[in-house]
Design a protein around this motif. Structure first.
Motif, mmCIF file in Angstrom:
data_model
loop_
_atom_site.group_PDB
_atom_site.id
_atom_site.type_symbol
_atom_site.label_atom_id
_atom_site.label_comp_id
_atom_site.label_asym_id
_atom_site.label_seq_id
_atom_site.Cartn_x
_atom_site.Cartn_y
_atom_site.Cartn_z
ATOM 1 N N PRO A 41 0.818 -1.214 0.000
ATOM 2 C CA PRO A 41 0.000 0.000 0.000
ATOM 3 C C PRO A 41 0.856 1.271 0.000
ATOM 4 O O PRO A 41 1.901 1.329 0.636
ATOM 5 C CB PRO A 41 -0.790 -0.097 1.305
ATOM 6 C CG PRO A 41 -0.739 -1.515 1.713
ATOM 7 C CD PRO A 41 0.519 -2.073 1.146
ATOM 8 N N VAL A 45 -4.712 1.789 4.340
ATOM 9 C CA VAL A 45 -5.760 0.912 3.823
ATOM 10 C C VAL A 45 -6.343 0.110 4.990
ATOM 11 O O VAL A 45 -5.610 -0.365 5.851
ATOM 12 C CB VAL A 45 -5.221 -0.016 2.708
ATOM 13 C CG1 VAL A 45 -4.119 -0.909 3.202
ATOM 14 C CG2 VAL A 45 -6.326 -0.824 2.088
ATOM 15 N N LEU A 47 -7.693 -3.088 6.481
ATOM 16 C CA LEU A 47 -7.470 -4.494 6.134
ATOM 17 C C LEU A 47 -8.602 -5.401 6.586
ATOM 18 O O LEU A 47 -8.982 -6.324 5.876
ATOM 19 C CB LEU A 47 -6.147 -4.972 6.730
ATOM 20 C CG LEU A 47 -4.910 -4.221 6.241
ATOM 21 C CD1 LEU A 47 -3.680 -4.646 7.025
ATOM 22 C CD2 LEU A 47 -4.704 -4.444 4.756
ATOM 23 N N GLN A 64 -4.218 -6.814 -0.504
ATOM 24 C CA GLN A 64 -3.469 -5.594 -0.226
ATOM 25 C C GLN A 64 -1.958 -5.843 -0.139
ATOM 26 O O GLN A 64 -1.189 -4.912 0.099
ATOM 27 C CB GLN A 64 -3.949 -4.959 1.088
ATOM 28 C CG GLN A 64 -5.366 -4.442 1.016
ATOM 29 C CD GLN A 64 -6.411 -5.528 1.290
ATOM 30 O OE1 GLN A 64 -6.103 -6.655 1.680
ATOM 31 N NE2 GLN A 64 -7.666 -5.195 1.077
#
Length: 141
Positions: A41, A45, A47, A64
Motif C-alpha cells: 500500500p 488501507v 485491512l 493488499q
C-alpha cells in the motif's frame, strides 16, 4: 558462401519454439515493482477487523499485499507481503511463516526476517494501527 553449414529446418523451429519459454522464465525472475507487479500500500488501507489477528498469530491480506502479526502483549506489526527476492506476491501463510510461491523464500511474519533463501533482504515494514475496531496499515497509518 561461408564455410559454415546452414542451420537445418529442425534447428530453426526448435529455436523459435524455445524463445517464448525463455521469455517466461525471465519474466518470472524479474523484479515485480518495475514491471507493474504487486505492490505494498502507498496510502493507509483498512485491512479487516482487529479481531482477525490473534495474539501470537498473523493474518495475510493477499489483496493488499500485507501481513499483520500480533505479539503476545497485543501490539501489531505489519509488513509488505511482496517477496524481496523477485517481487512475487506471497500467497501462503503457515502459522507465522510466509512462503513465496515463486522460488520458495520464507519469511517470519512477526519480524519480517528471512528464514529461507533465496531472499536475503527482510520484508518492508509498514505502519499499522487499530482504529475503531479495524486494522489500518500503510504510510500514514
Amino acid at each position: 558462401m561461408s564455410g559454415r553449414p546452414a542451420a537445418s529446418r529442425r534447428t530453426v523451429l526448435r529455436g523459435a519454439a524455445l524463445t517464448p519459454v525463455a521469455g517466461l522464465g525471465l519474466a518470472a525472475c524479474s523484479g515485480g515493482s518495475a514491471g507493474g507487479g504487486p505492490a505494498a500500500p502507498t496510502a493507509p488501507v483498512v485491512l479487516g477487523a482487529e479481531s482477525e489477528v490473534a495474539k501470537g498469530g498473523a493474518q495475510l491480506y493477499q489483496d493488499q499485499n500485507v501481513v499483520v502479526s500480533r505479539a503476545e502483549n497485543g501490539s501489531l506489526k505489519a509488513f509488505s507481503s511482496v517477496c524481496t527476492h523477485a517481487g512475487c506476491a506471497i500467497n501462503k501463510l503457515e502459522g507465522t511463516r510466509l512462503v513465496c510461491p515463486c522460488h520458495g523464500s520464507e519469511f517470519d511474519a512477526t519480524t519480517g526476517k528471512v528464514l529461507r533463501a533465496p531472499a536475503t533482504v527482510p520484508l518492508d515494514e509498514l505502519s499499522v494501527e487499530a482504529k475503531d475496531g479495524k486494522i489500518v496499515a500503510g504510510p500514514g497509518a
